[in-house]
Design a protein around this motif. Structure first.
Motif, PDB file in Angstrom:
ATOM      1  N   ALA A 117      64.741 -87.258  10.832  1.00  0.00           N
ATOM      2  CA  ALA A 117      65.651 -87.487   9.703  1.00  0.00           C
ATOM      3  C   ALA A 117      65.544 -86.363   8.673  1.00  0.00           C
ATOM      4  CB  ALA A 117      65.351 -88.833   9.054  1.00  0.00           C
ATOM      5  N   PHE A 118      64.338 -85.877   8.439  1.00  0.00           N
ATOM      6  CA  PHE A 118      64.128 -84.794   7.469  1.00  0.00           C
ATOM      7  C   PHE A 118      64.183 -83.412   8.113  1.00  0.00           C
ATOM      8  CE2 PHE A 118      62.426 -88.382   5.140  1.00  0.00           C
ATOM      9  CZ  PHE A 118      62.785 -88.111   3.827  1.00  0.00           C
ATOM     10  N   ARG A 119      64.385 -83.369   9.424  1.00  0.00           N
ATOM     11  CA  ARG A 119      64.534 -82.113  10.165  1.00  0.00           C
ATOM     12  C   ARG A 119      63.342 -81.169   9.934  1.00  0.00           C
ATOM     13  NH1 ARG A 119      70.999 -80.744   9.207  1.00  0.00           N
ATOM     14  NH2 ARG A 119      71.797 -82.702  10.147  1.00  0.00           N
ATOM     15  N   VAL A 120      62.147 -81.716  10.120  1.00  0.00           N
ATOM     16  CA  VAL A 120      60.923 -80.917   9.955  1.00  0.00           C
ATOM     17  C   VAL A 120      60.183 -80.804  11.286  1.00  0.00           C
ATOM     18  CG1 VAL A 120      60.618 -81.390   7.500  1.00  0.00           C
ATOM     19  CG2 VAL A 120      59.717 -83.001   9.190  1.00  0.00           C
ATOM     20  N   GLN A 121      60.955 -80.842  12.392  1.00  0.00           N
ATOM     21  CA  GLN A 121      60.311 -80.743  13.708  1.00  0.00           C
ATOM     22  C   GLN A 121      59.534 -79.441  13.853  1.00  0.00           C
ATOM     23  OE1 GLN A 121      63.510 -81.452  13.086  1.00  0.00           O
ATOM     24  NE2 GLN A 121      64.460 -82.734  14.658  1.00  0.00           N
ATOM     25  N   HIS A 122      60.108 -78.362  13.346  1.00  0.00           N
ATOM     26  CA  HIS A 122      59.470 -77.053  13.514  1.00  0.00           C
ATOM     27  C   HIS A 122      58.116 -77.012  12.795  1.00  0.00           C
ATOM     28  CE1 HIS A 122      59.187 -72.787  14.306  1.00  0.00           C
ATOM     29  NE2 HIS A 122      58.998 -72.545  13.023  1.00  0.00           N
ATOM     30  N   GLN A 123      58.030 -77.624  11.614  1.00  0.00           N
ATOM     31  CA  GLN A 123      56.769 -77.628  10.880  1.00  0.00           C
ATOM     32  C   GLN A 123      55.692 -78.394  11.643  1.00  0.00           C
ATOM     33  OE1 GLN A 123      57.334 -79.023   6.881  1.00  0.00           O
ATOM     34  NE2 GLN A 123      59.140 -77.727   6.531  1.00  0.00           N
ATOM     35  N   PHE A 124      56.081 -79.526  12.228  1.00  0.00           N
ATOM     36  CA  PHE A 124      55.108 -80.309  12.979  1.00  0.00           C
ATOM     37  C   PHE A 124      54.707 -79.595  14.264  1.00  0.00           C
ATOM     38  CE2 PHE A 124      56.123 -83.556  10.029  1.00  0.00           C
ATOM     39  CZ  PHE A 124      55.106 -84.499  10.103  1.00  0.00           C
ATOM     40  N   GLN A 125      55.628 -78.855  14.872  1.00  0.00           N
ATOM     41  CA  GLN A 125      55.275 -78.072  16.052  1.00  0.00           C
ATOM     42  C   GLN A 125      54.274 -76.973  15.692  1.00  0.00           C
ATOM     43  OE1 GLN A 125      58.873 -76.625  17.796  1.00  0.00           O
ATOM     44  NE2 GLN A 125      59.572 -78.645  18.471  1.00  0.00           N
ATOM     45  N   GLU A 126      54.484 -76.353  14.552  1.00  0.00           N
ATOM     46  CA  GLU A 126      53.550 -75.310  14.118  1.00  0.00           C
ATOM     47  C   GLU A 126      52.167 -75.895  13.830  1.00  0.00           C
ATOM     48  OE1 GLU A 126      55.322 -73.437  10.769  1.00  0.00           O
ATOM     49  OE2 GLU A 126      56.609 -72.094  11.975  1.00  0.00           O
ATOM     50  N   MET A 127      52.138 -77.060  13.203  1.00  0.00           N
ATOM     51  CA  MET A 127      50.854 -77.708  12.939  1.00  0.00           C
ATOM     52  C   MET A 127      50.160 -78.080  14.244  1.00  0.00           C
ATOM     53  SD  MET A 127      51.893 -80.195   9.755  1.00  0.00           S
ATOM     54  CE  MET A 127      50.302 -81.022   9.813  1.00  0.00           C
ATOM     55  N   PHE A 128      50.950 -78.588  15.208  1.00  0.00           N
ATOM     56  CA  PHE A 128      50.359 -78.947  16.500  1.00  0.00           C
ATOM     57  C   PHE A 128      49.816 -77.715  17.211  1.00  0.00           C
ATOM     58  CE2 PHE A 128      50.706 -79.567  21.086  1.00  0.00           C
ATOM     59  CZ  PHE A 128      49.931 -80.707  21.250  1.00  0.00           C
ATOM     60  N   ASP A 129      50.576 -76.620  17.188  1.00  0.00           N
ATOM     61  CA  ASP A 129      50.105 -75.379  17.826  1.00  0.00           C
ATOM     62  C   ASP A 129      48.830 -74.876  17.154  1.00  0.00           C
ATOM     63  OD1 ASP A 129      52.224 -75.464  19.552  1.00  0.00           O
ATOM     64  OD2 ASP A 129      53.499 -74.130  18.354  1.00  0.00           O
ATOM     65  N   LYS A 130      48.746 -75.028  15.841  1.00  0.00           N
ATOM     66  CA  LYS A 130      47.546 -74.598  15.118  1.00  0.00           C
ATOM     67  C   LYS A 130      46.327 -75.394  15.568  1.00  0.00           C
ATOM     68  CE  LYS A 130      45.589 -74.437  10.452  1.00  0.00           C
ATOM     69  NZ  LYS A 130      45.847 -74.751   9.012  1.00  0.00           N
ATOM     70  N   TYR A 131      46.470 -76.734  15.636  1.00  0.00           N
ATOM     71  CA  TYR A 131      45.356 -77.572  16.082  1.00  0.00           C
ATOM     72  C   TYR A 131      45.014 -77.298  17.539  1.00  0.00           C
ATOM     73  CZ  TYR A 131      45.984 -80.341  11.816  1.00  0.00           C
ATOM     74  OH  TYR A 131      46.060 -80.748  10.513  1.00  0.00           O
ATOM     75  N   GLN A 132      46.052 -77.105  18.350  1.00  0.00           N
ATOM     76  CA  GLN A 132      45.820 -76.873  19.771  1.00  0.00           C
ATOM     77  C   GLN A 132      45.129 -75.530  20.012  1.00  0.00           C
ATOM     78  OE1 GLN A 132      49.367 -76.626  22.082  1.00  0.00           O
ATOM     79  NE2 GLN A 132      48.341 -77.007  24.033  1.00  0.00           N
ATOM     80  N   ASN A 133      45.535 -74.498  19.282  1.00  0.00           N
ATOM     81  CA  ASN A 133      44.898 -73.192  19.432  1.00  0.00           C
ATOM     82  C   ASN A 133      43.440 -73.231  19.006  1.00  0.00           C
ATOM     83  OD1 ASN A 133      47.250 -72.017  20.385  1.00  0.00           O
ATOM     84  ND2 ASN A 133      47.925 -71.353  18.356  1.00  0.00           N
ATOM     85  N   LEU A 134      43.163 -73.974  17.930  1.00  0.00           N
ATOM     86  CA  LEU A 134      41.778 -74.089  17.471  1.00  0.00           C
ATOM     87  C   LEU A 134      40.916 -74.794  18.518  1.00  0.00           C
ATOM     88  CD1 LEU A 134      39.937 -73.483  15.050  1.00  0.00           C
ATOM     89  CD2 LEU A 134      40.477 -75.771  14.175  1.00  0.00           C
TER      90      LEU A 134
END
Length: 411
Positions: A117-134
């Motif tokens: 609804a807030f169209r923040v999919q990209h932000q959550f993908q970036e956060m997920f990639d950050k956690y996954q890379n760590l």
């Protein structure tokens, strides 16, 4: 290389698999763990017997080969000790970095409609990639240390095979061809089997870091006694006056004081509002009153020192309506009257006062309707009203309200 999108699908699949296991009963989890433990232990025991058998066969055929076994064993024990010291710490780090990945994925799935609804999919993908890379960094480091250990174990096995081969050449005059072939064929089998078995034993010890985390929770410092010898009067508190005398409060010994030398008196039948910015200590005042952590100083209610009575008696005599509504898994009756002290008429009257009677009457089993986890089958406002009804039923002299109407309409 695997793309980020593919990694997300793979991790989502793994998360669903893990969630399906976690939703199963505790007995099934125990069975899975015991089966894994028995299977791994039996495999290690089998490898251990095979290694002893290979050394025994080689020692019977060439007794002199047992002489270099002692230094090789010392080198092996040193490498294993050196590896486990590093591997355990890396495994702990890997477990710590894994938790944010699953928690972020879980919260993302639960709030998927809001994210879209807030169209923040990209932000959550970036956060997920950050956690996954760590997590991938820690996991890759763990795999690297495992391969480092495996290469050196294979080196020890190759030294043993070389010693066996040259021993056969040196003592060739007194050996039969069949015995030489048996010793060499058995020695060659150590190359892959030995390092796999030792790595499995190290992996079991690394997995015990999860048990360490459970033991840490099991050994947490317990609260004050639930009941004490000193009991307040039967109808205590009759007035409901509260006195704070030089009270200081912190949540643990290692954290700074949140309340410092606080002295204040709440008279009977007073309605007191506490206002302050975030972090001023409003909720800490409630924590000190309920003794969620032991405060310094004196807190008395109707002249009774709260630190001298049991936690059950103290907390039962005060009602609290928190800002975030708390419901328990169970029936509506259990949520309203957990101690079974009121009649059905009292329960319906309390629901009527908070305008929830009509909603509960529409439920399939009315008061016996089972609530889902955290009461998710009700809206946040309805959960808040149930908490209000619970506080009304208690009829305590002391009522603590922490923004109780934040989720409820004014009407």
């Amino acid at each position: 290389m695997v793309s980020h999108e593919a990694e997300r699908y793979i991790l989502l699949f793994c998360f669903q698999k893990q969630a399906s296991v976690l939703k199963s009963p505790t007995t099934q989890l125990s069975t899975v763990f015991c089966n894994y433990w028995v299977h791994t232990s039996s495999a290690l025991f089998q490898v251990f017997l095979q290694v002893i058998g290979v050394i025994a066969v080689a020692g019977v055929i060439i007794p002199g080969i047992l002489i270099p076994i002692a230094p090789l064993l010392a080198i092996f024990l040193f490498l294993r000790h050196y590896f486990l010291q590093t591997s355990r710490d890396i495994k702990r780090l890997e477990s710590i970095t894994r938790s944010p990945v699953f928690s972020h994925l879980s919260s993302t799935i639960q709030g998927l409609s809001t994210i879209r609804a807030f169209r923040v999919q990209h932000q959550f993908q970036e956060m997920f990639d950050k956690y996954q890379n760590l997590h991938s960094e820690a996991w890759f480091l763990f795999l690297t240390t495992s391969r480092w250990f495996a290469v050196r174990l294979d080196g020890i096995c190759c030294i043993f095979v070389t010693i066996t081969a040259f021993g056969c050449l040196y003592f060739r005059d007194g050996l039969e061809p069949g015995a030489v072939g048996l010793a060499l064929s058995y020695a060659v089998t150590l190359t892959g089997m030995f390092q796999w078995g030792v790595r499995q034993s190290a992996e079991i010890e690394n997995l015990m870091t999860s048990v360490e985390r459970v033991v840490e929770y099991a050994e947490l410092e317990s609260e004050a006694p639930w009941e004490t010898d000193k009991q307040p009067p039967e109808h205590w508190p009759q007035e409901g006056s509260i006195t704070f005398d030089s009270v200081s409060f912190s949540y643990s010994d290692s954290t700074p004081m949140v309340l410092k030398n606080l002295s204040i008196v709440f008279a009977s039948r007073e309605k007191v509002g506490i206002v302050g910015r975030t972090g001023a200590g409003k909720s800490s005042l409630i924590s000190a009153l309920f003794r969620l952590a032991e405060p310094e100083g004196r807190i008395t209610i109707d002249g009774i020192l709260t630190s001298e009575i049991g936690l059950h008696t103290l907390r039962q005599k005060m009602s609290i309506i928190p800002q975030d509504p708390v419901l328990f898994t169970g029936t509506m009756r259990k949520n309203l009257d957990p101690f079974k002290q009121h009649t059905d008429e009292d329960l319906w009257n309390a629901l009527q006062e908070v305008q929830m009677k009509a909603v509960v009457e529409e439920l399939p089993n009315k008061l016996e309707t089972l609530l889902t986890e955290s009461g998710s089958n009700f809206s946040v406002g309805q959960r808040q009203l149930v908490c209000l009804a619970r506080a009304i039923l208690r009829e305590n002299r002391i009522l603590i309200i922490d923004e109780a109407t934040a989720n409820v309409d004014p009407s």
